[in-house]
Design an enzyme around this catalytic site. Structure first.
Site, PDB file in Angstrom:
ATOM      1  N   LYS A  91      39.879  40.152  52.110  1.00  0.00           N
ATOM      2  CA  LYS A  91      39.521  41.576  52.039  1.00  0.00           C
ATOM      3  C   LYS A  91      39.105  42.162  53.383  1.00  0.00           C
ATOM      4  CE  LYS A  91      38.541  42.367  47.218  1.00  0.00           C
ATOM      5  NZ  LYS A  91      38.783  41.049  46.571  1.00  0.00           N
ATOM      6  N   GLU A 113      34.381  51.806  46.391  1.00  0.00           N
ATOM      7  CA  GLU A 113      33.965  51.385  45.061  1.00  0.00           C
ATOM      8  C   GLU A 113      34.155  49.880  44.985  1.00  0.00           C
ATOM      9  OE1 GLU A 113      37.233  52.673  45.218  1.00  0.00           O
ATOM     10  OE2 GLU A 113      38.026  50.681  44.764  1.00  0.00           O
ATOM     11  N   SER A 378      43.581  33.051  48.818  1.00  0.00           N
ATOM     12  CA  SER A 378      42.946  34.335  49.154  1.00  0.00           C
ATOM     13  C   SER A 378      41.447  34.281  49.399  1.00  0.00           C
ATOM     14  CB  SER A 378      43.262  35.366  48.060  1.00  0.00           C
ATOM     15  OG  SER A 378      42.816  34.912  46.798  1.00  0.00           O
TER      16      SER A 378
END
Ligand SMILES: *Cc1c(COP(=O)(O)O)cnc(C)c1O
Length: 394
Positions: A91, A113, A378
Site C-alpha cells: 500500500k 478512508e 502483498s
C-alpha cells in the site's frame, strides 16, 4: 499504439471506469485528471519517488525463489516480497506517490478512508513524513475491531473520524469521506486502491506498477527471461494485482491469475467474490462490477481478511475479467488459512491473510514442469496474528 488496458481520455477501461461524481467535485477531479500523468512522468517526480521508495520504503523488494514451496507444487515459484516494505505491504507504494502528487498540486490537507486500517496507516505515515494534515474516515465498528491500527494512526498524527451510519464499516467510511470531500473540495482524497473516479484507478495502477517493473529485471537476472509463465495476486480493490500485472498485461503469453475472497463459499451469502457474484453498477464514483441485490443496493461483502472485504473491484479488473485477459479464481477463508500456515511452516514467512488467498490457489492449478510462477506476496501477517492464533487452537 495505445494499450487495450490503458483507460481512454474519459477514464474508461472498455465499458468500465469513468467519473460519476457530484458537480461540486468536477474542478478538483479535473485538475488531477489533467495533471497526473505529466506529474508522474516528470523527472522531478521520478527522482523523488524513486529515492523515497529506495531509502524510506526499502525497495527494490526481493524476488525470492521459494524452493520448498516449488518442490511441493512442481513449479518454479517466486515470491515478490512486498511484505518487506516499510509498513508491511504494497500500500505504501501508492501513498508515497499520491502524497508527492498532492504536494505538486499545492494541497495541504489529505483525507482517506480505511476499513481495517491498513490504508489509513499507510496514509498517516506519508502525511507524517511530509508534515501534512491527515484525516482518516473509518467505520465505528472497524475502529473497535482494529484498535492497534487506530492507535498507530493517532500516533502518526492523523485525526480518525468515525463513520456512524449504515453498517458502520468501510462503505460508510467511504460515503463520509466523499461527503467531506464535497464540502472541502480543495482537500486531496488519497484513495487506497485502483478504485474511485477517474483518474484514481489509473493513477494508483501506475504507482503500483513499480512491482512488475522490478519483476522484469529480477526475473531476467534469475531465469534469463523477463517474463514468467504465470503471475498470481489476490484482489480486493485490485491495486497489488494491478501492480504485479502492469508491465505484462499486453503480453498474452503471460498468464494472469486474480484471486478473490470466497469467504465461507462463493454462494454462501458470506463472500466477497465480486467477479462471480457481481453485476455492472456504480460504486465510489466509477462504473464497475459490484455485488448488489435486485434493487441495486450494495451487498455487504464478507471475508476473513479485511483487505479483501470489498463489494466491488476496480474498473481495470472488471475489464480484465470481461475480456478474459486475467483468469479469476477464488479461495475461501479456510483455504486461505491453510495456505498461510503452510507458507509459514515450509518457507518461514507469515503472510497477510489477504495474500494467503493468492497462495491458496496453488493446489487447484496443474503446473507444467519448469513453469515459472510469480506470486505477489502483498503483505506480512503480523496484523493477523490474533486470527491465526484463534484458528490454531480451533
Ligand atoms: C489492502 C491489502 C490488499 C487488498 O488490496 P488491493 O488493492 O486489492 O491490493 C491485499 N493485500 C494486503 C496485504 C493488503 O493490505
Amino acid at each position: 499504439m495505445k494499450s487495450k488496458f490503458q483507460p481512454d481520455e474519459n477514464g474508461y477501461f472498455g465499458q468500465y471506469g469513468g467519473a460519476f461524481i457530484p458537480e461540486l467535485l468536477h474542478p478538483n477531479v479535473k485538475e488531477l485528471a489533467d495533471n497526473y500523468i505529466q506529474i508522474i512522468e516528470s523527472e522531478a517526480f521520478q527522482t523523488e519517488y524513486k529515492a523515497l521508495l529506495k531509502d524510506y520504503v526499502g525497495r527494490p523488494t526481493p524476488l525470492y525463489l521459494a524452493k520448498r514451496l516449488s518442490q511441493k507444487y512442481g513449479a518454479h515459484i517466486y515470491l515478490k516480497r512486498e511484505d518487506l516494505n516499510h509498513t508491511g505491504a504494497h500500500k505504501v507504494n501508492n501513498t508515497i506517490g499520491q502524497i508527492l502528487i498532492a504536494k505538486k498540486l499545492g494541497k495541504t490537507k489529505i483525507i482517506a478512508e480505511t476499513g481495517a486500517g491498513q490504508h489509513g496507516v499507510a496514509t498517516a505515515t506519508v502525511c507524517a513524513l511530509m508534515g501534512l494534515e491527515c484525516t482518516v474516515f473509518m467505520g465505528e465498528k472497524d475502529i473497535v475491531r482494529q484498535a492497534p491500527n487506530v492507535a498507530r494512526m493517532k500516533m502518526l498524527g492523523a485525526k480518525v473520524v468515525p463513520a456512524t451510519s449504515g453498517s458502520k464499516t468501510l462503505k460508510d467510511a467511504t460515503n463520509e469521506a466523499i461527503r467531506y470531500w464535497i464540502q472541502n473540495p480543495a482537500t486531496f482524497y488519497l484513495i487506497g486502491s485502483v478504485v474511485g473516479p477517474h483518474p484514481h484507478p489509473d493513477m494508483v495502477a501506475r504507482l503500483q506498477a513499480v512491482i512488475s517493473e522490478e519483476m522484469k529485471w529480477q526475473l531476467k537476472e534469475k531465469t534469463g527471461k523477463e517474463n514468467p509463465d504465470t503471475i498470481i495476486a489476490c484482489v480486493g480493490g485490485g491495486s497489488n494485482a494491478a501492480g504485479a500485472f502492469y508491465h505484462y498485461m499486453e503480453d498474452q503469453t503471460v498468464e494472469l491469475i486474480a484471486v478473490e475472497a470466497a469467504g465461507l463459499g462463493v454462494y454462501s451469502g458470506e463472500s466477497a467474490a465480486t467477479s462471480q457474484l457481481g453485476e455492472v453498477g456504480i460504486i465510489h464514483g466509477s462504473k464497475t462490477i459490484l455485488m448488489q441485490d435486485a434493487y441495486g443496493q450494495i451487498q455487504e461483502p464478507y471475508s476473513i481478511s479485511a483487505g479483501l472485504d470489498y463489494p466491488g473491484v476496480g474498473p481495470l479488473h472488471a475489464h480484465l475479467f470481461e475480456t478474459k485477459r486475467a483468469k479469476f479464481m477464488s479461495a475461501t477463508d479456510n483455504e486461505a488459512l491453510a495456505a498461510a500456515y503452510e507458507l509459514t511452516k515450509i518457507e518461514g514467512i507469515i503472510p497477510a491473510l489477504e495474500t494467503a488467498h493468492a497462495l491458496a490457489v496453488l493446489p487447484k492449478i496443474k503446473f507444467k514442469k519448469d513453469q515459472v510462477v510469480v506470486i505477489n506476496l502483498s503483505g506480512r501477517g503480523d496484523k493477523d496474528l490474533e486470527i491465526f492464533i484463534k484458528n490454531l487452537e480451533a
